[in-house]
Scaffold this active site. Structure first.
Site, PDB file in Angstrom:
ATOM      1  N   ARG A   1     -10.553  70.054 -48.468  1.00  0.00           N
ATOM      2  CA  ARG A   1     -10.959  69.743 -47.018  1.00  0.00           C
ATOM      3  C   ARG A   1     -10.248  70.244 -45.914  1.00  0.00           C
ATOM      4  O   ARG A   1     -10.616  70.522 -44.909  1.00  0.00           O
ATOM      5  CB  ARG A   1     -10.896  68.075 -47.303  1.00  0.00           C
ATOM      6  N   THR A   2      -8.887  69.846 -45.881  1.00  0.00           N
ATOM      7  CA  THR A   2      -8.026  69.987 -44.756  1.00  0.00           C
ATOM      8  C   THR A   2      -8.210  71.542 -44.332  1.00  0.00           C
ATOM      9  O   THR A   2      -8.476  71.846 -43.374  1.00  0.00           O
ATOM     10  CB  THR A   2      -6.647  69.391 -44.972  1.00  0.00           C
TER      11      THR A   2
ATOM     12  N   ARG B   1       0.442  72.978 -44.229  1.00  0.00           N
ATOM     13  CA  ARG B   1       0.551  72.034 -45.375  1.00  0.00           C
ATOM     14  C   ARG B   1       1.597  72.432 -46.417  1.00  0.00           C
ATOM     15  O   ARG B   1       1.843  73.528 -46.652  1.00  0.00           O
ATOM     16  CB  ARG B   1      -0.727  71.698 -46.313  1.00  0.00           C
TER      17      ARG B   1
ATOM     18  N   LYS C   1       9.307  84.734 -52.235  1.00  0.00           N
ATOM     19  CA  LYS C   1      10.414  85.794 -52.408  1.00  0.00           C
ATOM     20  C   LYS C   1      11.691  85.168 -51.727  1.00  0.00           C
ATOM     21  O   LYS C   1      12.892  85.826 -51.509  1.00  0.00           O
ATOM     22  CB  LYS C   1      10.051  87.051 -51.697  1.00  0.00           C
TER      23      LYS C   1
ATOM     24  N   HIS D   1       0.019  62.644 -42.839  1.00  0.00           N
ATOM     25  CA  HIS D   1      -0.913  63.496 -42.712  1.00  0.00           C
ATOM     26  C   HIS D   1      -1.974  63.383 -41.519  1.00  0.00           C
ATOM     27  O   HIS D   1      -2.965  62.587 -41.702  1.00  0.00           O
ATOM     28  CB  HIS D   1      -2.018  63.154 -44.009  1.00  0.00           C
TER      29      HIS D   1
END
Ligand code: CP
Length: 303
Positions: free
Chosen positions: A51-52, A101, A80, A129
């Site tokens: 969703r986000t 995120r 890396k 959030h």
């Protein structure tokens, strides 16, 4: 230049303005279709999302802009050993705004401190959030007409549930709001969140029962027990089905109660509830896109 890391960085007047803009986008989408022409959003997702990430991308496309990014840490140079600070500096050379995120609490804040463009926290570990909260708030606003005098039940994983922490912070600013915290003992709301409720004198009760408080709730916010936050599988398996909302359990709920869930759902809401008029969680998904559109316009200072 302004980022969004914590929902409390948006004051109640600004929230009202975002809701107004989102409602206008819903009514007049064509008016907004070129507002971000020539602008790029970078979606930096170090943790899975449906969703986000996709609603941010849909939001930017619907504003006439473009999107770049990655959907897993493994496909970025983080694999890396590149730091979040360096990643933010680099992406600022390519994009006008970043949605990030990350599994580590505070990572989007570090990005914001180093980026040359606005950074939006799209979920950091078990912390915050804020854009899910914007989706939740628009849904509540459209269903209930405002935020005052609501009794809000929050059910499930209140310990690691970052959406719960952000929603509590946002709703705590409104008169007459009460919280009912429904969770197993092991997944109770963290002390630091409860402390903010205590400091503000906001009433709340804690219970392990979903059935008992049901008749008093205006909002029932269900959450998933999050496998990815547990240190051992045994605990997850023991707790995962602590609460399952069924049509039977809704019999004692108010006719106008609103059932929300940030999704993804696993077992905690039976699919048989989906056709109940009180089930608002798929509307909530759609409203999330409109609030993200409104937020991008605000942070990019587009008229
Ligand atoms: N609600 C939410 O954050 O969903 P995703 O994890 O799919 O983005």
């Amino acid at each position: 230049m302004r980022s969004l890391i914590d929902i409390l960085e948006i004051n109640t007047d600004e929230l009202e303005q975002l809701i107004k803009t989102a409602n206008d986008i819903i009514e007049n989408p064509a008016k907004y279709s070129e507002k971000c022409k020539g602008k790029k959003l970078a979606t930096l997702f170090f943790e899975p999302s449906t969703r986000t990430r996709l609603s941010f991308e849909a939001a930017m496309y619907e504003l006439g802009g473009n999107v770049i990014g990655f959907s897993e840490a493994q496909s970025s140079s983080a694999s890396k050993g590149e730091s979040v600070a360096d990643t933010a500096k680099v992406i600022s050379c390519y994009a006008d705004i970043i949605a990030m995120r990350h599994p580590k609490e505070g990572a989007p804040l570090v990005a914001a401190m180093n980026a040359g463009v606005p950074v939006i926290n799209a979920g950091d570990g078990g912390h915050n959030h804020p854009t899910q909260t914007l989706a939740d708030l628009l849904t509540i606003y459209r269903e209930k007409g405002g935020f005052e005098n609501l009794t809000v039940g929050l059910c499930g994983d209140l310990k690691f549930g970052r959406t719960v922490h952000s929603l509590i912070a946002a709703l705590s600013r409104y008169t007459g709001v009460k919280f009912v915290l429904i969770s197993p003992q092991e997944l109770k709301l963290p002390g630091y969140v409860k402390q903010t409720l205590d400091d503000k004198g906001i009433p709340y009760t804690e219970t392990t029962s979903l059935e008992e408080p049901m008749p008093q709730l205006d909002i029932l916010y269900m959450t998933r027990v999050q496998r990815e936050r547990f240190f051992n599988e045994e605990d997850y398996l023991r707790l995962k089905d602590s609460y399952i909302l069924t049509p039977e359990k809704l019999k004692n709920a108010r006719a106008d109660m609103c059932v929300l869930h940030p999704l993804p759902r696993v077992n905690e809401i039976s699919v048989a509830v989906d056709n109940d008029p009180r089930a608002c969680y798929f509307k909530q998904v759609l409203y999330g896109k409109y609030m993200r559109m409104a937020l991008i316009l605000m942070l990019l200072e587009v008229e």
